[in-house]
Structures are given as C-alpha cells and as structure tokens.
Design a protein around this motif. Structure first.
Motif, mmCIF file in Angstrom:
data_model
loop_
_atom_site.group_PDB
_atom_site.id
_atom_site.type_symbol
_atom_site.label_atom_id
_atom_site.label_comp_id
_atom_site.label_asym_id
_atom_site.label_seq_id
_atom_site.Cartn_x
_atom_site.Cartn_y
_atom_site.Cartn_z
ATOM 1 N N GLY A 1 3.256 -4.697 2.754
ATOM 2 C CA GLY A 1 2.065 -4.570 1.916
ATOM 3 C C GLY A 1 1.827 -5.841 1.115
ATOM 4 N N LYS A 2 2.892 -6.535 0.777
ATOM 5 C CA LYS A 2 2.766 -7.757 -0.017
ATOM 6 C C LYS A 2 1.890 -8.780 0.704
ATOM 7 C CE LYS A 2 6.481 -8.864 -2.980
ATOM 8 N NZ LYS A 2 7.838 -9.364 -3.154
ATOM 9 N N ASN B 1 3.427 1.221 -10.113
ATOM 10 C CA ASN B 1 4.635 0.453 -10.391
ATOM 11 C C ASN B 1 4.259 -0.478 -11.537
ATOM 12 O OD1 ASN B 1 6.821 -1.244 -10.363
ATOM 13 N ND2 ASN B 1 6.531 -2.016 -8.287
ATOM 14 N N ASP C 1 -4.179 -0.042 -4.650
ATOM 15 C CA ASP C 1 -2.831 -0.161 -4.077
ATOM 16 C C ASP C 1 -2.207 1.232 -4.074
ATOM 17 O OD1 ASP C 1 -0.144 -0.515 -3.559
ATOM 18 O OD2 ASP C 1 0.021 -2.375 -4.711
ATOM 19 N N ILE D 1 0.510 2.292 -2.309
ATOM 20 C CA ILE D 1 1.791 2.240 -1.599
ATOM 21 C C ILE D 1 2.737 3.379 -2.013
ATOM 22 C CG2 ILE D 1 3.048 0.642 -3.123
ATOM 23 C CD1 ILE D 1 3.689 -0.807 -0.263
ATOM 24 N N TYR D 2 2.475 3.976 -3.204
ATOM 25 C CA TYR D 2 3.310 5.119 -3.624
ATOM 26 C C TYR D 2 2.567 6.450 -3.492
ATOM 27 C CZ TYR D 2 6.202 1.386 -5.480
ATOM 28 O OH TYR D 2 6.970 0.253 -5.588
ATOM 29 N N SER E 1 7.177 0.756 3.405
ATOM 30 C CA SER E 1 8.430 0.501 2.682
ATOM 31 C C SER E 1 8.907 1.692 1.867
ATOM 32 C CB SER E 1 8.256 -0.677 1.712
ATOM 33 O OG SER E 1 8.148 -1.879 2.404
ATOM 34 N N LYS E 2 7.997 2.285 1.121
ATOM 35 C CA LYS E 2 8.410 3.243 0.095
ATOM 36 C C LYS E 2 8.499 4.659 0.663
ATOM 37 C CE LYS E 2 7.805 -0.412 -2.441
ATOM 38 N NZ LYS E 2 8.732 -1.181 -3.223
ATOM 39 N N ARG F 1 9.419 -4.568 7.002
ATOM 40 C CA ARG F 1 8.228 -5.341 6.662
ATOM 41 C C ARG F 1 7.006 -4.874 7.452
ATOM 42 N NH1 ARG F 1 8.521 -5.396 2.938
ATOM 43 N NH2 ARG F 1 7.230 -7.148 2.307
HETATM 44 N N1 PMP Z 1 2.513 -2.849 -4.163
HETATM 45 C C1 PMP Z 1 3.375 -2.380 -5.083
HETATM 46 C C2 PMP Z 1 2.836 -1.752 -6.311
HETATM 47 C C3 PMP Z 1 4.748 -2.481 -4.863
HETATM 48 O O1 PMP Z 1 5.598 -2.005 -5.770
HETATM 49 C C4 PMP Z 1 5.222 -3.094 -3.689
HETATM 50 C C5 PMP Z 1 6.720 -3.200 -3.543
HETATM 51 N N2 PMP Z 1 7.226 -4.364 -3.184
HETATM 52 C C6 PMP Z 1 4.269 -3.566 -2.773
HETATM 53 C C7 PMP Z 1 2.929 -3.425 -3.042
HETATM 54 C C8 PMP Z 1 4.623 -4.249 -1.486
HETATM 55 O O2 PMP Z 1 5.630 -3.638 -0.789
HETATM 56 P P1 PMP Z 1 5.997 -4.088 0.694
HETATM 57 O O3 PMP Z 1 5.659 -5.541 0.811
HETATM 58 O O4 PMP Z 1 7.457 -3.825 0.800
HETATM 59 O O5 PMP Z 1 5.174 -3.264 1.605
#
Ligand code: PMP
Ligand code: GLU
Length: 386
Positions: free
Chosen positions: A101-102, A177, A205, A207-208, A238-239, A247
């Motif tokens: 996601g980053k 986060n 975002d 992701i959670y 990831s989460k 990745r």
């Molecule tokens: N957004 C948030 C809020 C995150 O905490 C994270 C954790 N690294 C990411 C995006 C990206 O995660 P990742 O690159 O592992 O998918």
C-alpha cells in the motif's frame, strides 16, 4: 568524496516506526529481550491457503513480469471486493496493483501533488503521509483530533477552517493508524461536504478496514454521493491477511489518475511480484474465516490492554479498529523521552506520539500476544513509567 544529495532527501527523516522497530531488533540481536510494541505488523503467520496459492503459482511458472497494473484475475477480485464495500464506481480499469500500500500512496502523491500544493492531514497521522507529501514537494496543513479522543466528528469545525479552495488533497484514514479510531458516517459526510465545496481530492486509506471491533463497520468514504470521482481508495494485504513481507497493495481511482500514475509505476517498480498477485486472489476469495479469527484475537488483546491501562489510571481513547492504541503517557511531559526510557530501562519498544504529530501520547501496537502485553506493562510499571 563529498556527495551532493538531492534536496528532496533532506526534507524527510527515516520512518520513525521502522527505525524504532530496527532498534528493537538490534537490541534483541545483542541478547536483550525486547517487547516490541512499535511496528504495526500482525504477529500471525500468513494463512496456509495463501501460502499454498503462492507455491502453486511458482510451480505453474508465474515468475515473469505481469501487466504493470496487475494480473486481470487480481484486478477483477479487487473490483469485486470494492463493489461489496459499496464502491460500485470502480471496475478493473480503475485498479492499480502495487508492491504494498505504501507504494500505492507514493504513486498517488507523485501523480497529483506539485510543488507547494496543499495536503491536509488529520493528526495524529501515520508517519509516511508527511514524508511522501514532502518528497513530492507539497505543503502540509494539519488538523488535530487529539482533543476529541481522535474522533473526526469533534474536529470538523477545525477542518472546515483549515481547508480552502487552495487545498489540493485531504488524507482520511479510518480505521486509523496510530489511534484506532473509526470515523462515523456523519463525520465522513462532513468531509464530503467540504471536499465538494472546495473541490478537493481525498485519499481514503482503508488498509485497516477489515479490522474493527464491537460490531462497528468502517464505511468507505467513496460510497457517499459526490465522492465517487474524487476519492482514491487505498488498501492492501499486509494487515488483514498478515502479509506484511509479501508487499502487495492497491489503489482504486478514476481512470485518468490510474493512467497517469501508471507512468510513475511503470518507470519505478514495473509491477507487483507475479506469484504474490496470484496469492492475493486467494486471500480475497477464500480467507474470510481466518481474517475473522485474527480480528477476534486482536479484539481480546485490545480489551486486555485497555484494562491494564485503566487499572493504572492511564487515559486511553478507546480504539474501535486497527491494532493500535494511544495511551496519554506524558500529558505534561515529553513523549519522546518517555519512549526512550521505555526501551532503555524496560526494553519495551513504542513509538512517540510526536512522530505522528501528537505529543503527550505513545503508540502501542497490540499485534502481540497477551503474555507479552502483560510483560510490557509489568516492566513499564517496574521502571516507574506508568
Ligand atoms: N497506510 C497505513 C495507515 C499503514 O499503517 C500502512 C502500514 N505500513 C500502510 C498504509 C502501508 O502498508 P503496506 O505498504 O504494508 O501495504
Ligand atoms: N504501518 C506500520 C506502522 O505504522 C508498518 C511500518 C510502516 O510502514 O510505517 O508501524
């Protein structure tokens, strides 16, 4: 030789979350027993069916480059997942699959932010938003949700005062986060009204999104009227699926954004890893039970840790999602000093609230088992830190 570094690397510091976790790993390598509550990484193994799918994809020879924006099977599974979340505006052509996601966020900022373009963050905000905006040359405006127990609803007036027609972008992260707050629909509609009024693009975002408690659901911002074509929805594997090291992530956006971001993507990463994308299809299609079990385990830990802080009279706004909480460990003091003492005197790794724009607090990741959480609190007690 004295290296003449590009100005852009001088604008940012290393990622605080990753740096503290590295320090913890180094101390462990020196034989110290560190309870690492710093990094946001589930402590579960990746579910077996996902690993099996990756192995099968390797054996089937899925080892070459893929189309830059992802394999059609994965884009189709992602579009279906987004439809299930009510985001019916996205089809396969609106999806960009990225190595994490980053990377998705990085591409979006690079694509839409010019020098001095204003990006608004809701503090406390995850460390990498600020860095990515600065790398892109943008300027930051910040709205503090800490006085409102990290809830956006209380901070809407401040947000209204902060945004203007000059605002290019707003970042919303719910569940969030570092605080675990889940924004309610009324607050999200408030964001919608401001975004429409000032013609702002919003990154949601999510992701959670899959990690929420107490029956609370995190609404996708892009489902509100007026947000369909101004929301960029971010998610990753990831989460929810405990796949941090694989990745794999993605964003969904109007087609022209995907097309333009595709240039950054194609010239930097080419594509996400081929067999990992195949495993991603399996994750989306056949892993609901495992995700539920992991979320139940996080929930138990959340309650346990909240109880431990409550017993000690430490104020913690109750998180309803993600696997973080922000105890107010230094209301009148220095949170960085507190976190330094926690790792040096108690061998407990946490991240100072200052790293997220909110002094006075520390971020605790409870993606760790109950025994280790209890151990951490006992050690912090013994070191006189609670
Ligand atoms: N957004 C948030 C809020 C995150 O905490 C994270 C954790 N690294 C990411 C995006 C990206 O995660 P990742 O690159 O592992 O998918
Ligand atoms: N997002 C996680 C965290 O905040 C992982 C580390 C990172 O990418 O910052 O700890």
């Amino acid at each position: 030789m004295t290296q003449d570094f590009a100005e852009r690397v001088g604008r940012v510091e290393p990622s605080a979350t990753l740096a503290i976790s590295n320090t913890a790993a180094e101390l462990e390598a020196d034989g110290k027993d560190v309870v690492d509550l710093s990094v946001g990484e589930p402590n579960f193994d990746t579910p077996e069916n996902i690993k099996d799918a990756a192995k099968a994809a390797l054996d089937a020879g899925h080892t070459g480059y893929t189309p830059p924006s992802g394999i059609p099977e994965l884009k189709s599974a992602i579009a279906e997942k987004l439809h299930d979340d009510g985001l019916t505006q996205y089809g396969e052509d609106n999806v960009m699959v990225t190595p994490g996601g980053k990377q998705a966020l990085f591409e979006v900022f690079q694509t839409l932010i010019d020098d001095d373009d204003e990006v608004v963050l809701l503090d406390p905000a995850w460390v990498s938003y600020e860095a990515m905006v600065k790398i892109a040359g943008g300027s930051l405006a910040r709205v503090d949700t800490a006085p409102h127990e990290f809830q956006l609803a209380g901070a809407l007036d401040d947000l209204a005062e902060t945004v203007s027609d000059d605002t290019e972008m707003l970042v919303v992260n719910s569940p969030g986060n570092p605080h675990g707050a889940v924004y309610g629909d009324a607050a999200l509609k408030g964001v919608r009204d401001l975004a429409v009024e000032h013609d702002i693009t919003v990154i949601s975002d999510e992701i959670y999104k899959e990690v929420t408690y107490d029956g609370v659901e995190a609404t996708s911002l892009g489902t509100f009227d007026g947000m369909e074509d101004r929301t960029i929805t971010l998610n990753g594997f990831s989460k929810a699926y405990s796949m941090t090291g694989w990745r794999l992530g993605y964003f969904a956006a109007p087609e022209d954004i995907v097309e333009q971001a595709g240039k950054i993507h194609g010239h930097s990463v080419s594509c996400a890893v081929n067999f990992v994308q195949h495993a991603g299809v399996e994750a989306l299609e056949h892993t609901d039970d495992e995700v539920t079990q992991m979320v139940e385990a996080f929930d138990e830990r959340r309650e346990f840790l909240l109880g431990l802080f409550e017993d000690r009279g430490v104020h913690v706004p109750e998180p309803q999602g993600a696997f973080y909480m922000m105890p107010e460990i230094a209301p009148d003091g220095d949170d960085t000093e507190w976190c330094n003492a926690a790792i040096e005197d108690a061998q407990v790794a946490t991240v100072p609230g200052t790293a997220f724009g909110t002094p006075g607090y520390a971020r605790i990741s409870y993606a760790n088992n109950k025994e280790r959480l209890q151990e951490a609190i006992d050690r912090l007690d013994d070191a006189g830190l609670l």
